[in-house]
Design a protein around this motif. Sequence first.
Motif, short mmCIF file in Angstrom:
data_model
loop_
_atom_site.label_atom_id
_atom_site.label_comp_id
_atom_site.label_asym_id
_atom_site.label_seq_id
_atom_site.Cartn_x
_atom_site.Cartn_y
_atom_site.Cartn_z
N ALA A 28 0.85 -1.20 0.00
CA ALA A 28 0.00 0.00 0.00
C ALA A 28 0.88 1.25 0.00
O ALA A 28 1.90 1.30 0.69
N ILE A 29 0.46 2.22 -0.80
CA ILE A 29 1.24 3.47 -0.87
C ILE A 29 0.86 4.34 0.31
O ILE A 29 -0.31 4.57 0.56
N ARG A 30 1.85 4.77 0.98
CA ARG A 30 1.59 5.61 2.13
C ARG A 30 2.05 7.03 1.81
O ARG A 30 2.95 7.25 1.01
N ILE A 31 1.39 7.94 2.44
CA ILE A 31 1.73 9.34 2.21
C ILE A 31 2.19 9.98 3.52
O ILE A 31 1.86 9.48 4.60
N GLY A 32 2.94 11.03 3.38
CA GLY A 32 3.42 11.74 4.57
C GLY A 32 3.41 13.23 4.35
O GLY A 32 3.43 13.70 3.20
N GLY A 33 3.34 13.93 5.41
CA GLY A 33 3.35 15.39 5.30
C GLY A 33 3.19 16.02 6.67
O GLY A 33 3.40 15.35 7.69
N THR A 34 2.83 17.26 6.69
CA THR A 34 2.67 17.96 7.97
C THR A 34 1.21 18.29 8.21
O THR A 34 0.47 18.59 7.26
N LEU A 35 0.83 18.25 9.47
CA LEU A 35 -0.53 18.63 9.82
C LEU A 35 -0.71 20.13 9.58
O LEU A 35 0.19 20.92 9.84
N LEU A 36 -1.89 20.48 9.07
CA LEU A 36 -2.14 21.89 8.79
C LEU A 36 -3.00 22.54 9.88
O LEU A 36 -2.58 23.47 10.54
#
Lengths: 407, 627
Positions: A155-163
Amino acid sequence: MSAIESRAAADISPELARVAGRRVLVFSPTIRYQLGPGDRALVVAGDAVVPGMPILERTPDAELVDVGRLGIENGKSGKAGRGSGSSSGGGASLEPLWKEAAAEESRAMARRTSGGRTDRPSGPPKQERRRPPSPGKWWVGGGDRRGKPDKGKQAIRIGGTLLFESGGRWWAAAGERHQVVTSPVAGVVREARNAVEVIIEVAGSALPGAIAAGVPSRGYLDVPRLTDGELWASALDVGRAGAVVVAGSRVSAQAISRARAISIRGLIAGSVGEGELRDLEASELRQRASLAPALPFGLIALDGHSRRPLATPILALLAAMAGREVTIVTDPPLLVFDSPEVPLPELPPDWIRARSGPHAGREGRWLKSIGLYRFRSGIYLEAAVVRFADDTGTTTLPVTDLERFVF
Amino acid sequence: MLAGLLYKIESTDPEILVEMCAGEGPDIPTLVAVWPRLEARTTPQRRIAVLAGSRRQRRRLETAALRAGWLTVGGSADEDDAVVLSRLVLSTETSAVLLGADHSPGGDEKRHLPDLTALVAAATRLRPELTVVLAGGAATYESQFAGLADARLARETAPDPVGLASGSGGPGATEPMVEKVVESKLVTKKALAEAEAARADNATMDASEDGGPAASSTGEAFEAEPEAFEPEPEAASELDTEVEGGVSGTVASAEPDPSVVAPAESQRAPVPLAFGVVESHAAPNHVLLAPDAEAGDPAGAALQQVLEGLRAFPNDSRLGVARSIASLAYVLDRSVEVVEIGLQGGLSSRSELIGPGHATVVTSYSCLAEASFAPANPSEEVIDGLMTWSTVPLDRHRTMDRLNDLRLLPWGEADGDGAIFRLAAAKAAFGRLVEATPELAEQPMPELLVASGGIFAALPPSVVALALADLVRRPGVSQLAIDQARLLGPLGVIEDEVERRRLMANLADDILMPLGGLVMPAGIRPGRSAGLLRLKGLPTSTEIELHPGSVQVVDLPPGRAARADFDFRDPVRLGKRGRHFSVDVGGGLSGLLVDLRDIPMRISDRPDSRRAALDTWQRGMWPDIDE
């Protein structure tokens, strides 16, 4: 530095002191990396960095993601939303958020034990690992956003910062693709804020420029022989791959394209046109959008946009530093030398340079100030008489067109 | 520089120096050290992120922010997603955020407001240095920012990173602002109340169709003190005496104002000034509540005032120009307009007494960052504007490069080709300013029109006069002047209105250099002759035939006044409609200008023809252009 400056100031006449001073070297400058939503800092304030050390991670294709409900209720995570639902029952009953926090903590611990830290305060107690969600916090999840993965595929997972949180639900700027940016300089991190900026105080000295473009890049300094103050594009060959090349008075779009194609890390010029800068920016955007990461390439113009030759003291300084590692920094425009000890050229105290006007780029010696003088088109300006090095006669020109060098 | 000046005085007229030192032997270093100083600063350009629920609202807010001198970036929730909006707010180039809605937000805005407020509140947790302005209906979400003061305090107590010398943010971007949250709320609630009052007044005025003079766009009106100020010749030297003597007993100030720079080298006590400077800092704020974008007269003036206070330094020289002009209008009892063009922006201001016999001065002004003669990152429109006013053919890319270089070196190449380029850049900036202030363009021609800014100061006076005539296209008669010494800004920093008026009364003739008279009739029909001008009151009477489409110059030296009788062939407008006019005109360095071109000016759209027409007019006023 101040002692040198005051001595230099004492050596010059009050009239000459009114000529704009151009600082040739700055010491321990501060540089900035601008981050955006989805980007995170991999360092914290107080960390010592060296060239090649990862300092931040960008999320080039960050998009808005509904993370769902996050939070701590009686010591447990809240109900996960659509974005992180699949991971709500993950190992050790941690949300992806908490897993990431733990990973961050362990990385920080590793840094501390490896001795890379300078004046960072002692780490938080262990129970603080489960920090509540807050804006800018790194978030990983979204395995179910693409639906059920095909058999045998991860499964492709995504990442980033909470807005932000609205109505009890969190939203994040996240994406699948991430790019780690390494530090091109040695120094100490002064500030690191996810989604905002990373500020580093550089250990070393730097030559200030007027304009910079591209991305910060590092390479060995190559000072080829210039023909009529310029470097022809044809002189850029693969032998110079990995170098930061001094390109002379003006750099053309052709030279920039060629330099990038053969993995030259950067160009230093006296001036660069706005058209060339726009071409470079568009090219950078295309490369960022592509899946294949490109080598960093930076460009720095020391004087401005209109053509004028490199100042001879600066050229002498660059020649003395040839072969050493240098870094082009874009914010602010700087050419950074690793060492604070840079061989400075010997200059008479009354050495001046025309920085604008029809004599732009010419250098010589200050003779005297003559007050108001009628120049071309009947314009009255404060004037000075100078003798250019390439001329036996004297020349009268506006004081505002002159600069003197301050080391 | 001051020391150099004093040494020059010593070498040419030592007696003056002795007088300055109150009869003692002149000691220039001491004199320099104790010299009282009045400090004025130009506020650097700052950027505000404008967020709204709808595009319509965003545009209104942006207009108010632009007129308050901000650089703006904007986004609306109906067009942009939260990542885009967050990028605007989180950028370190952004100094403040304006989140606004209608006074009573409609459905299209209301549904976005909770998310937008949450987004801004979250951004301020990441960037506690950010100032937030909640305008109109967005002010109801103030409670979302309740915990922000703590985060800000925590950040302020943390060690500050070293500020960057240049680059993205500019001085204003990274500069932490002193704040007093409680104070700011008090201030802004007062502003809200004023806005409400203004709204009520507007409603009344609309209902009664009051035809009285319009209130100022920024609501600034100076009421004379009960004891009406009378310009006194003797009072002229009051300040001078105190300054020159280095002693003062008029202002007892135990602690000098922070804006007064005490000389660092001197161990002597700083000499108090004979005048106070504007004290209230514009940015003691964190979350400001402001009126909506429609409040005030004209619409948006109330919000503009709040935003301007947030942007500018308390001793901002650009706003000082507007204040000086207001004082000048009172002192001269004339309507006065000023156009100031600088590197960080431009200002257009008009002041006039509310009516004959009144002591109240009505001032309206607008600052515009885009009215810089060399804006950062110039757009294609800026380049188009510059090329429109250029009298020499310019390559587009080369123009861009030269304009960027002008920003890097604002005083570079001020002669020859550089002067022609600078004039075109100044006119283009002037044009942007005129375009952004349509309410000023609707006013009648002022009795005194002043050009200010370094870019004008370096150009020949006659060229500046032509530039004013090129861009202020209103029928009427005016006196043109230039703030050659650029003192209007610093003098405007003096806080006390009476003190400032007294100074203006004494210095008006010295700080303003007369460029000449300007007569600009409207409605001139094309043909061989438009009529005759007879100039009386001079040793010799002058009679001149008027030619339509031309700018005619009549020699009238500075300090001379004359009576001009016009006999036009056809009826024209010159204040009122008629054929025969008799007006008083003043002289100047460029004489009397009779501008018989169209109002508004019509020039061919073809670049060659336009350049040729501009060049013809310019050469008439600038004969030594090719030297």
